[in-house]
Motif scaffolding. Structure first.
Motif, mmCIF file in Angstrom:
data_model
loop_
_atom_site.group_PDB
_atom_site.id
_atom_site.type_symbol
_atom_site.label_atom_id
_atom_site.label_comp_id
_atom_site.label_asym_id
_atom_site.label_seq_id
_atom_site.Cartn_x
_atom_site.Cartn_y
_atom_site.Cartn_z
ATOM 1 N N LYS A 14 47.878 17.488 46.930
ATOM 2 C CA LYS A 14 47.116 17.344 45.681
ATOM 3 C C LYS A 14 45.929 18.303 45.648
ATOM 4 N N ILE A 15 45.219 18.390 46.748
ATOM 5 C CA ILE A 15 44.058 19.282 46.819
ATOM 6 C C ILE A 15 44.506 20.736 46.699
ATOM 7 N N ARG A 16 45.558 21.080 47.423
ATOM 8 C CA ARG A 16 46.089 22.447 47.379
ATOM 9 C C ARG A 16 46.551 22.813 45.969
ATOM 10 N N ALA A 17 47.185 21.884 45.273
ATOM 11 C CA ALA A 17 47.673 22.157 43.907
ATOM 12 C C ALA A 17 46.511 22.484 42.974
ATOM 13 N N VAL A 18 45.418 21.749 43.098
ATOM 14 C CA VAL A 18 44.256 22.037 42.258
ATOM 15 C C VAL A 18 43.702 23.412 42.609
ATOM 16 N N TYR A 19 43.544 23.685 43.882
ATOM 17 C CA TYR A 19 43.043 24.989 44.309
ATOM 18 C C TYR A 19 43.936 26.116 43.789
ATOM 19 N N GLU A 20 45.234 25.976 43.983
ATOM 20 C CA GLU A 20 46.176 27.040 43.595
ATOM 21 C C GLU A 20 46.282 27.217 42.082
ATOM 22 N N SER A 21 45.867 26.209 41.323
ATOM 23 C CA SER A 21 45.897 26.341 39.866
ATOM 24 C C SER A 21 44.887 27.374 39.366
ATOM 25 N N ASN A 22 43.837 27.605 40.150
ATOM 26 C CA ASN A 22 42.828 28.605 39.779
ATOM 27 C C ASN A 22 41.942 28.893 40.995
ATOM 28 N N PRO A 23 42.437 29.708 41.932
ATOM 29 C CA PRO A 23 41.678 29.981 43.167
ATOM 30 C C PRO A 23 40.280 30.562 42.929
ATOM 31 N N THR A 24 40.105 31.278 41.852
ATOM 32 C CA THR A 24 38.783 31.839 41.559
ATOM 33 C C THR A 24 37.805 30.737 41.162
ATOM 34 N N LYS A 25 38.270 29.830 40.349
ATOM 35 C CA LYS A 25 37.441 28.715 39.874
ATOM 36 C C LYS A 25 37.177 27.696 40.983
ATOM 37 N N PHE A 26 38.158 27.499 41.855
ATOM 38 C CA PHE A 26 38.077 26.466 42.896
ATOM 39 C C PHE A 26 37.952 27.089 44.285
ATOM 40 N N LYS A 27 36.944 27.945 44.471
ATOM 41 C CA LYS A 27 36.753 28.624 45.755
ATOM 42 C C LYS A 27 36.421 27.646 46.884
ATOM 43 N N THR A 28 35.736 26.572 46.554
ATOM 44 C CA THR A 28 35.316 25.598 47.564
ATOM 45 C C THR A 28 35.715 24.190 47.135
ATOM 46 N N LEU A 29 35.675 23.289 48.086
ATOM 47 C CA LEU A 29 35.931 21.880 47.763
ATOM 48 C C LEU A 29 34.861 21.358 46.802
ATOM 49 N N LYS A 30 33.653 21.821 46.974
ATOM 50 C CA LYS A 30 32.570 21.392 46.082
ATOM 51 C C LYS A 30 32.870 21.824 44.645
ATOM 52 N N ASN A 31 33.395 23.034 44.478
ATOM 53 C CA ASN A 31 33.780 23.489 43.135
ATOM 54 C C ASN A 31 34.794 22.539 42.509
ATOM 55 N N ILE A 32 35.756 22.104 43.304
ATOM 56 C CA ILE A 32 36.777 21.181 42.797
ATOM 57 C C ILE A 32 36.123 19.883 42.334
ATOM 58 N N LEU A 33 35.238 19.326 43.156
ATOM 59 C CA LEU A 33 34.582 18.071 42.784
ATOM 60 C C LEU A 33 33.727 18.240 41.530
ATOM 61 N N GLU A 34 32.993 19.341 41.440
ATOM 62 C CA GLU A 34 32.131 19.557 40.281
ATOM 63 C C GLU A 34 32.944 19.689 38.998
ATOM 64 N N VAL A 35 34.027 20.441 39.046
ATOM 65 C CA VAL A 35 34.862 20.617 37.861
ATOM 66 C C VAL A 35 35.534 19.296 37.480
ATOM 67 N N GLU A 36 36.036 18.580 38.476
ATOM 68 C CA GLU A 36 36.690 17.295 38.172
ATOM 69 C C GLU A 36 35.696 16.274 37.636
ATOM 70 N N LYS A 37 34.478 16.308 38.120
ATOM 71 C CA LYS A 37 33.459 15.379 37.610
ATOM 72 C C LYS A 37 33.263 15.586 36.108
ATOM 73 N N GLY A 88 35.080 12.778 33.584
ATOM 74 C CA GLY A 88 34.017 11.911 33.069
ATOM 75 C C GLY A 88 33.920 10.595 33.818
ATOM 76 N N PRO A 89 33.948 9.464 33.096
ATOM 77 C CA PRO A 89 33.751 8.157 33.734
ATOM 78 C C PRO A 89 34.851 7.771 34.731
ATOM 79 N N ALA A 90 36.017 8.388 34.628
ATOM 80 C CA ALA A 90 37.099 8.079 35.579
ATOM 81 C C ALA A 90 36.850 8.716 36.952
ATOM 82 N N TRP A 91 35.974 9.713 36.987
ATOM 83 C CA TRP A 91 35.663 10.383 38.239
ATOM 84 C C TRP A 91 34.736 9.500 39.055
ATOM 85 N N PRO A 92 34.888 9.376 40.323
ATOM 86 C CA PRO A 92 35.725 10.097 41.288
ATOM 87 C C PRO A 92 37.022 9.374 41.644
ATOM 88 N N LYS A 93 37.478 8.504 40.776
ATOM 89 C CA LYS A 93 38.646 7.672 41.083
ATOM 90 C C LYS A 93 39.969 8.359 40.794
#
Length: 190
Positions: A36-59, A63-68
């Motif tokens: 799941k993590i790899r799929a998000v990263y591979e969907s846009n490696p430039t946008k998701f350079k770090t795990l923190k980037n993934i969390l920030e974008v998903e937040k 919205g209110p469903a995050w971080p669930k």
């Protein structure tokens, strides 16, 4: 090292944590979270350079469903599984053992479970884990599996574990820190 833990002392050399039927759900869960993590990263490696980037974008995205949901939830469970492995290996490398049965790793696994996972598991999963420790490999077989089947010099293998932990622990600590700072940690029981 993570997936090497699933190699076995028994008939199936692909699973070192013991009976494949017992630990295959754990292995599948960890692999699923990585996927799941790899799929998000591979969907846009430039946008998701770090795990923190993934969390920030998903937040922002969820919205209110995050971080669930999403990779945020997958990483939360993956980090807990990695913490279990870290504590297990640290306990082994520190020489903690059952004095009556020094080749068993139940003491180490129970300590790791207590620290890393127990508070997130309901009664049924806790009981299931308590029973599953009887399917764990012997320490000597685990060390051999970590050495990819080669004969083991225990001191050398323990030194390799120390070296691995010296590199892996700060990374895992940083992920835990990130979850705390972003208020992304969930404390519900599975």
């Amino acid at each position: 090292m993570l997936l090497l833990l699933f190699r076995s002392r028994r008939k199936n050399p692909q699973d070192c944590l013991g009976t494949p039927i017992v630990y295959s759900p754990v292995k599948a869960d960890l692999a699923g979270n990585i996927k799941k993590i790899r799929a998000v990263y591979e969907s846009n490696p430039t946008k998701f350079k770090t795990l923190k980037n993934i969390l920030e974008v998903e937040k922002e995205l969820y919205g209110p469903a995050w971080p669930k949901t999403g990779a945020t939830l997958a990483l939360m469970w993956l980090k807990r599984g990695l913490k279990f492995i870290q504590v297990l290996l640290q306990s082994l490398s520190d020489g903690e053992r059952d004095e009556e049965n020094p080749n068993l790793i139940r003491v180490n696994a129970l300590k790791a479970y207590e620290i890393a996972l127990k508070k997130y598991h309901g009664w049924m999963l806790q009981k299931l884990f308590s029973g599953s420790v009887y399917a764990l490999p012997y320490k000597s077989d685990l060390l051999k599996a970590l050495e990819k089947g080669k004969e083991v010099n225990e001191e050398e293998t323990i030194e390799k574990i120390h070296q691995f932990l010296a590199k892996a622990t700060p990374v895992l600590d940083a992920i835990y820190d990130m979850y705390t700072k972003m208020n992304a940690e969930l404390n519900y029981k599975a």
